[in-house]
Motif scaffolding. Structure first.
Motif, PDB file in Angstrom:
ATOM      1  N   MET A   1       0.845  -1.196   0.000  1.00 32.69           N
ATOM      2  CA  MET A   1       0.000   0.000   0.000  1.00 32.69           C
ATOM      3  C   MET A   1       0.879   1.244   0.000  1.00 32.69           C
ATOM      4  N   LEU A   2       0.499   2.212  -0.812  1.00 31.74           N
ATOM      5  CA  LEU A   2       1.240   3.462  -0.889  1.00 31.74           C
ATOM      6  C   LEU A   2       0.713   4.427   0.164  1.00 31.74           C
ATOM      7  N   ASP A   3       1.599   4.969   0.963  1.00 33.25           N
ATOM      8  CA  ASP A   3       1.244   5.955   1.974  1.00 33.25           C
ATOM      9  C   ASP A   3       1.334   7.338   1.336  1.00 33.25           C
ATOM     10  N   GLU A  41      11.791   3.398  -2.152  1.00 31.38           N
ATOM     11  CA  GLU A  41      12.441   2.966  -3.391  1.00 31.38           C
ATOM     12  C   GLU A  41      12.555   1.446  -3.432  1.00 31.38           C
ATOM     13  N   HIS A  42      12.802   0.844  -2.281  1.00 26.85           N
ATOM     14  CA  HIS A  42      12.904  -0.611  -2.225  1.00 26.85           C
ATOM     15  C   HIS A  42      11.556  -1.267  -2.548  1.00 26.85           C
ATOM     16  N   ARG A  43      10.471  -0.740  -1.988  1.00 28.87           N
ATOM     17  CA  ARG A  43       9.143  -1.312  -2.248  1.00 28.87           C
ATOM     18  C   ARG A  43       8.738  -1.143  -3.707  1.00 28.87           C
ATOM     19  N   LEU A  64       7.830  10.932 -12.667  1.00 27.11           N
ATOM     20  CA  LEU A  64       6.550  10.287 -12.934  1.00 27.11           C
ATOM     21  C   LEU A  64       5.827   9.977 -11.627  1.00 27.11           C
ATOM     22  N   PHE A  65       6.557   9.447 -10.647  1.00 27.38           N
ATOM     23  CA  PHE A  65       5.969   9.122  -9.347  1.00 27.38           C
ATOM     24  C   PHE A  65       5.346  10.362  -8.713  1.00 27.38           C
ATOM     25  N   LEU A  66       6.078  11.488  -8.732  1.00 23.49           N
ATOM     26  CA  LEU A  66       5.588  12.700  -8.074  1.00 23.49           C
ATOM     27  C   LEU A  66       4.399  13.297  -8.816  1.00 23.49           C
ATOM     28  N   ALA A  67       4.451  13.317 -10.145  1.00 21.88           N
ATOM     29  CA  ALA A  67       3.346  13.888 -10.918  1.00 21.88           C
ATOM     30  C   ALA A  67       2.051  13.123 -10.670  1.00 21.88           C
ATOM     31  N   LYS A  71      -1.491  14.056  -8.165  1.00 19.88           N
ATOM     32  CA  LYS A  71      -2.875  13.880  -8.645  1.00 19.88           C
ATOM     33  C   LYS A  71      -3.673  13.037  -7.653  1.00 19.88           C
ATOM     34  N   LEU A  72      -3.020  11.985  -7.133  1.00 16.87           N
ATOM     35  CA  LEU A  72      -3.686  11.102  -6.176  1.00 16.87           C
ATOM     36  C   LEU A  72      -4.044  11.858  -4.891  1.00 16.87           C
TER      37      LEU A  72
END
Length: 309
Positions: A1-3, A41-43, A64-67, A71-72
């Motif tokens: 799960m992304l925090d 980064e490991h996950r 890409l992750f930050l953009a 949005k999320l």
């Protein structure tokens, strides 16, 4: 799960240009923030930052992750805001049905107040006979309706309460008889049955009201099996009454009387036409939303003179 905090931390580092400045800004220690980014980064199995001699810079994967992450966050905040609005009776869609004539009695004023107080809420309004509205409720096309209770049959009755519908009575609203100016019945006002020498045009009537109409026409030797013209649109009804010797009855509100006074003669309430019991028609399983509850409360205020104790 992304925090979501991970996204905020990546944003803070990219903006500050380094771990230490970002850690100071967000109130974490530098080792704790470094460890957090390493675990992320490991996950993800991605390198989000290039470690430079004088700071850190997002990699292509990091950008890409930050953009997408920002949005999320925005979507999550919007989602939470809509949930809070819903709990407060704001936002969403309320789909309501209304028996013809009620819009002039109290509904228009209720809608004006509701839209002023809850501009974020969308309304879908259907004006139709109660049998048609009952079908729409069963099919899920509308949430609830304000209608009259009767029995749907070939005599022009109004509603059968099937196992999945329920009716809660709110108001007993009197009916006002309306004819055109210079109607011949105006010379016969000493005869309470004189009206029944002339054809009636009206919306779909409840059974008890229709039985009264049928008995009165029978007394005058003019038996009927249904209204002479039955149409669930008062714009058409008023136009035909104005152009003919037909008569009708509508809900007796001061607003209605003022609107119709220039074109019609209001004969007042007749003992031969009982008040209509108007109430809430809904599915038994329908959980009323906060927005719908607010609208119903406003309608009850505007129609309080007819409220059933």
């Amino acid at each position: 799960m992304l925090d979501l905090k991970d996204i905020e931390y990546v944003f803070a580092i990219s903006k500050a240009g380094g771990i230490q400045k970002a850690a100071d800004k967000i109130g974490l220690s530098q080792p704790a923030l470094s460890k957090r980014i390493q675990n992320l980064e490991h996950r993800l199995q991605l390198r989000l930052f290039d470690r430079l001699a004088k700071g850190m810079r997002l990699t292509e994967a990091g950008e890409l992750f930050l953009a997408e992450g920002l949005k999320l966050i925005a979507h999550t905040q919007d989602f939470q805001s809509k949930l809070n609005d819903h709990k407060g009776g704001k936002g969403g869609l309320v789909s309501i049905g209304m028996k013809p004539g009620l819009e002039d009695a109290f509904f228009r004023r209720s809608i004006v107040q509701f839209t002023q107080e809850f501009p974020e809420t969308n309304l879908q309004i259907t004006i139709d006979s109660t049998p048609a509205l009952a079908d729409k409720i069963k099919n899920g096309d509308i949430d609830f309706a304000m209608g009259a209770l009767g029995y749907a049959d070939d005599k022009g009755g109004e509603l059968v309460l099937t196992d999945d519908l329920e009716f809660e009575p709110y108001f007993n609203i009197p009916l006002e008889v309306i004819v055109r100016k210079n109607h011949p019945v105006l010379d016969q006002l000493d005869d309470p049955l004189a009206l029944f020498d002339y054809p009636i045009i009206c919306p779909t009537p409840p059974l008890d009201l229709f039985e009264n109409l049928k008995a009165s026409y029978q007394q005058k030797g003019n038996p009927i099996s249904r209204p002479h013209i039955q149409v669930d649109d008062y714009a058409i009804i008023y136009e035909l009454v104005e152009r003919s010797d037909m008569w009708t009855a509508t809900f007796a509100s001061n607003h209605t009387k003022l609107e119709l006074a220039d074109k019609f003669t209001m004969l007042g309430q007749s003992d031969l036409l009982p008040p209509l019991t108007i109430g809430l028609v809904k599915r038994k399983t329908w959980a009323i939303s906060p927005s719908a509850a607010k609208l119903i409360q406003i309608m009850q205020v505007h129609a309080r003179e007819w409220a059933i104790p």
